[in-house]
Design an enzyme around this catalytic site. Structure first.
Site, mmCIF file in Angstrom:
data_model
loop_
_atom_site.group_PDB
_atom_site.id
_atom_site.type_symbol
_atom_site.label_atom_id
_atom_site.label_comp_id
_atom_site.label_asym_id
_atom_site.label_seq_id
_atom_site.Cartn_x
_atom_site.Cartn_y
_atom_site.Cartn_z
ATOM 1 N N CYS A 1 6.997 -4.739 -60.458
ATOM 2 C CA CYS A 1 7.502 -5.520 -59.532
ATOM 3 C C CYS A 1 9.019 -6.083 -59.835
ATOM 4 C CB CYS A 1 6.826 -6.681 -59.361
ATOM 5 S SG CYS A 1 5.166 -6.323 -58.803
ATOM 6 N N HIS B 1 10.993 -12.152 -55.759
ATOM 7 C CA HIS B 1 10.136 -11.136 -55.283
ATOM 8 C C HIS B 1 8.945 -11.661 -54.730
ATOM 9 C CE1 HIS B 1 6.906 -8.251 -55.843
ATOM 10 N NE2 HIS B 1 6.159 -8.998 -56.810
ATOM 11 N N ASN C 1 2.757 -7.962 -50.833
ATOM 12 C CA ASN C 1 3.656 -7.459 -52.105
ATOM 13 C C ASN C 1 3.984 -6.142 -52.247
ATOM 14 O OD1 ASN C 1 4.349 -7.119 -54.670
ATOM 15 N ND2 ASN C 1 2.921 -8.397 -55.800
HETATM 16 N N1 ACO Z 1 -11.456 -12.819 -50.183
HETATM 17 C C1 ACO Z 1 -12.302 -13.688 -50.464
HETATM 18 N N2 ACO Z 1 -12.696 -14.434 -51.647
HETATM 19 C C2 ACO Z 1 -11.905 -13.672 -53.001
HETATM 20 C C3 ACO Z 1 -10.959 -12.581 -52.732
HETATM 21 C C4 ACO Z 1 -10.575 -12.390 -51.088
HETATM 22 N N3 ACO Z 1 -9.845 -11.152 -51.020
HETATM 23 N N4 ACO Z 1 -10.460 -12.291 -53.723
HETATM 24 C C5 ACO Z 1 -11.337 -13.136 -54.674
HETATM 25 N N5 ACO Z 1 -12.024 -13.942 -54.091
HETATM 26 C C6 ACO Z 1 -12.969 -14.972 -54.989
HETATM 27 C C7 ACO Z 1 -13.454 -14.462 -56.038
HETATM 28 O O1 ACO Z 1 -14.397 -13.485 -56.264
HETATM 29 C C8 ACO Z 1 -13.813 -15.998 -56.528
HETATM 30 O O2 ACO Z 1 -15.174 -16.117 -56.118
HETATM 31 P P1 ACO Z 1 -16.104 -16.899 -57.168
HETATM 32 O O3 ACO Z 1 -15.659 -17.989 -57.282
HETATM 33 O O4 ACO Z 1 -17.445 -16.758 -56.274
HETATM 34 O O5 ACO Z 1 -16.137 -16.011 -58.355
HETATM 35 C C9 ACO Z 1 -13.009 -16.795 -55.900
HETATM 36 O O6 ACO Z 1 -12.460 -16.125 -54.569
HETATM 37 C C10 ACO Z 1 -11.650 -17.577 -56.547
HETATM 38 O O7 ACO Z 1 -11.389 -16.339 -57.320
HETATM 39 P P2 ACO Z 1 -9.754 -16.737 -58.149
HETATM 40 O O8 ACO Z 1 -9.443 -15.326 -58.750
HETATM 41 O O9 ACO Z 1 -10.092 -17.586 -59.180
HETATM 42 O O10 ACO Z 1 -8.961 -17.145 -57.062
HETATM 43 P P3 ACO Z 1 -7.293 -17.545 -57.330
HETATM 44 O O11 ACO Z 1 -7.372 -18.914 -56.553
HETATM 45 O O12 ACO Z 1 -6.761 -17.291 -58.662
HETATM 46 O O13 ACO Z 1 -6.574 -16.509 -56.452
HETATM 47 C C11 ACO Z 1 -5.058 -14.658 -56.712
HETATM 48 C C12 ACO Z 1 -6.640 -15.354 -56.645
HETATM 49 C C13 ACO Z 1 -4.571 -15.058 -55.100
HETATM 50 C C14 ACO Z 1 -5.160 -13.274 -56.896
HETATM 51 C C15 ACO Z 1 -4.461 -15.703 -57.474
HETATM 52 O O14 ACO Z 1 -4.956 -15.681 -58.770
HETATM 53 C C16 ACO Z 1 -2.954 -15.127 -57.576
HETATM 54 O O15 ACO Z 1 -2.132 -15.278 -56.765
HETATM 55 N N6 ACO Z 1 -2.433 -14.690 -58.827
HETATM 56 C C17 ACO Z 1 -1.090 -14.244 -58.854
HETATM 57 C C18 ACO Z 1 -1.476 -12.643 -58.568
HETATM 58 C C19 ACO Z 1 -0.190 -11.777 -58.148
HETATM 59 O O16 ACO Z 1 0.633 -12.292 -57.271
HETATM 60 N N7 ACO Z 1 -0.019 -10.742 -58.534
HETATM 61 C C20 ACO Z 1 0.994 -9.716 -58.003
HETATM 62 C C21 ACO Z 1 1.315 -8.914 -58.829
HETATM 63 S S1 ACO Z 1 2.430 -9.664 -60.132
HETATM 64 C C22 ACO Z 1 3.547 -9.977 -59.231
HETATM 65 O O17 ACO Z 1 3.997 -9.484 -58.122
HETATM 66 C C23 ACO Z 1 4.144 -11.489 -59.549
#
Ligand code: ACO
Length: 322
Positions: free
Chosen positions: A112, A249, A279
């Site tokens: 990224c 980004h 993304n």
């Molecule tokens: N739809 C519905 N539910 C979902 C989904 C989905 N697509 N994905 C995960 N869940 C569920 C999980 O299974 C979990 O369920 P559980 O509580 O029953 O176990 C619940 O949602 C919470 O999951 P978390 O992973 O704790 O959710 P979080 O609030 O952390 O959000 C996310 C996840 C959006 C990925 C967040 O962590 C995030 O934004 N991280 C940054 C990642 C990122 O941007 N990466 C890009 C690459 S790096 C970069 O470019 C910077």
């Protein structure tokens, strides 16, 4: 010498995949995706449409915007984590498609952060006087490395490409000078297991799929981004007040909002495209730049702050006067 932006362009594959459509194939919902990420839709390359195809389209748009011929380019730096082939570099495919037979072309892999790495490398060749005009491209087809059964990753990414044309120009040495003013790159490979693709030529011999510890990425992102931006501000005397546009980004709306708020950047200066692009990794910054330039927001003379963070981890920030 300064690396001045002559023009920019972008390309998105025709198919836009909405959250509602995704929810038909994986257990997710529009509400969940919008609330956690700000993403509403992303574009997906057609079968047979490769990263180089996206890159060539974006490059042609940038050349047209710059008003120069492909033959005026003597350097191509293409950032991608999803090359057409293991080798040769996708940049050489772009070079051939544009009919360029002089200078040189190569790929940069910083996921990224790739566009910021590519921009910084191209700048070094231009300000040294060794090369005159560069095409800097970010192009990705992340749809090809997603596990479409994994709802925790497949909802986040999209395909696309963006490009800028840079030219080495003599500038008088004033704060108002156009061009790339500073860039700061970082990496810390201890975090490489938090966001990676579980395949490759030397490990499994397969392409693999993207794997991510989303919470861990989120936990590190804001601190890393704001640290490196503060380094860019400290090096130049610029600030959250003096910048005209913040073009981060586009990974996730919550990361962008938290970074802008921590730095004191006014919300109206933030360019957001993650809602309609998802993304797109190395393509996201030049896609956002092209969007804000061509809708009239970024004007000649504007001070633009760029920032990225991604797999490795890699991260960086740059200040550019358009
Ligand atoms: N739809 C519905 N539910 C979902 C989904 C989905 N697509 N994905 C995960 N869940 C569920 C999980 O299974 C979990 O369920 P559980 O509580 O029953 O176990 C619940 O949602 C919470 O999951 P978390 O992973 O704790 O959710 P979080 O609030 O952390 O959000 C996310 C996840 C959006 C990925 C967040 O962590 C995030 O934004 N991280 C940054 C990642 C990122 O941007 N990466 C890009 C690459 S790096 C970069 O470019 C910077």
């Amino acid at each position: 010498l300064r690396s001045v932006v002559l023009g920019c362009g972008s390309y998105l594959p025709a198919e836009a995949l909405t959250n509602a459509e995704l929810a038909k194939t994986v257990d997710t919902s529009d509400e969940w995706i919008v609330q956690r990420t700000g993403i509403r839709e992303r574009h997906v390359a057609a079968p047979g449409e490769m990263t180089s195809d996206l890159a060539v389209a974006a490059a042609r748009a940038a050349l047209a915007d710059a008003g120069i011929d492909a033959s005026d380019i003597d350097l191509i730096v293409l950032a991608t984590a999803t090359p057409d082939y293991t080798f040769p570099a996708t940049a050489t495919t772009v070079q051939a498609a544009l009919g360029i037979t002089h200078g040189f072309a190569f790929d940069v892999q910083a996921v990224c952060s790739g566009f910021l790495y590519a921009l910084t490398i191209a700048d070094k060749f231009l300000v040294s006087g060794q090369h005159k005009r560069a095409l800097v491209i970010g192009a990705e087809t992340f749809s090809r490395i997603l596990d479409w059964t994994d709802r925790t990753t497949c909802v986040l990414f999209g395909d696309g490409a963006g490009a800028v044309v840079l030219e080495a120009q003599e500038q008088p040495g004033l704060a108002s000078d156009r061009g790339l003013i500073t860039s700061h790159l970082r990496s810390d490979g201890r975090h490489r297991g938090k966001l990676f693709v579980d395949g490759g030529p030397s490990s499994t011999g397969t392409v693999g799929h993207l794997r991510m510890e989303g919470r861990e990425v989120f936990r590190h992102a804001v601190g890393m981004i704001t640290d490196v931006i503060e380094a860019a501000f400290a090096a130049t005397g610029e600030s959250a007040e003096s910048i005209d546009w913040f073009v981060p980004h586009q990974a996730n709306r919550r990361i962008i909002d938290a970074s802008a708020s921590k730095l004191g950047i006014a919300p109206e200066k933030v360019v957001l495209t993650v809602d309609v692009h998802g993304n797109t990794s190395a393509a996201s910054i030049p896609l956002a730049l092209a969007t804000a330039r061509h809708d009239g927001r970024i004007k000649d003379g504007d001070l633009v702050l760029l920032e990225a963070m991604g797999g490795g981890f890699t991260w960086g920030a740059a200040l550019l006067r358009w």
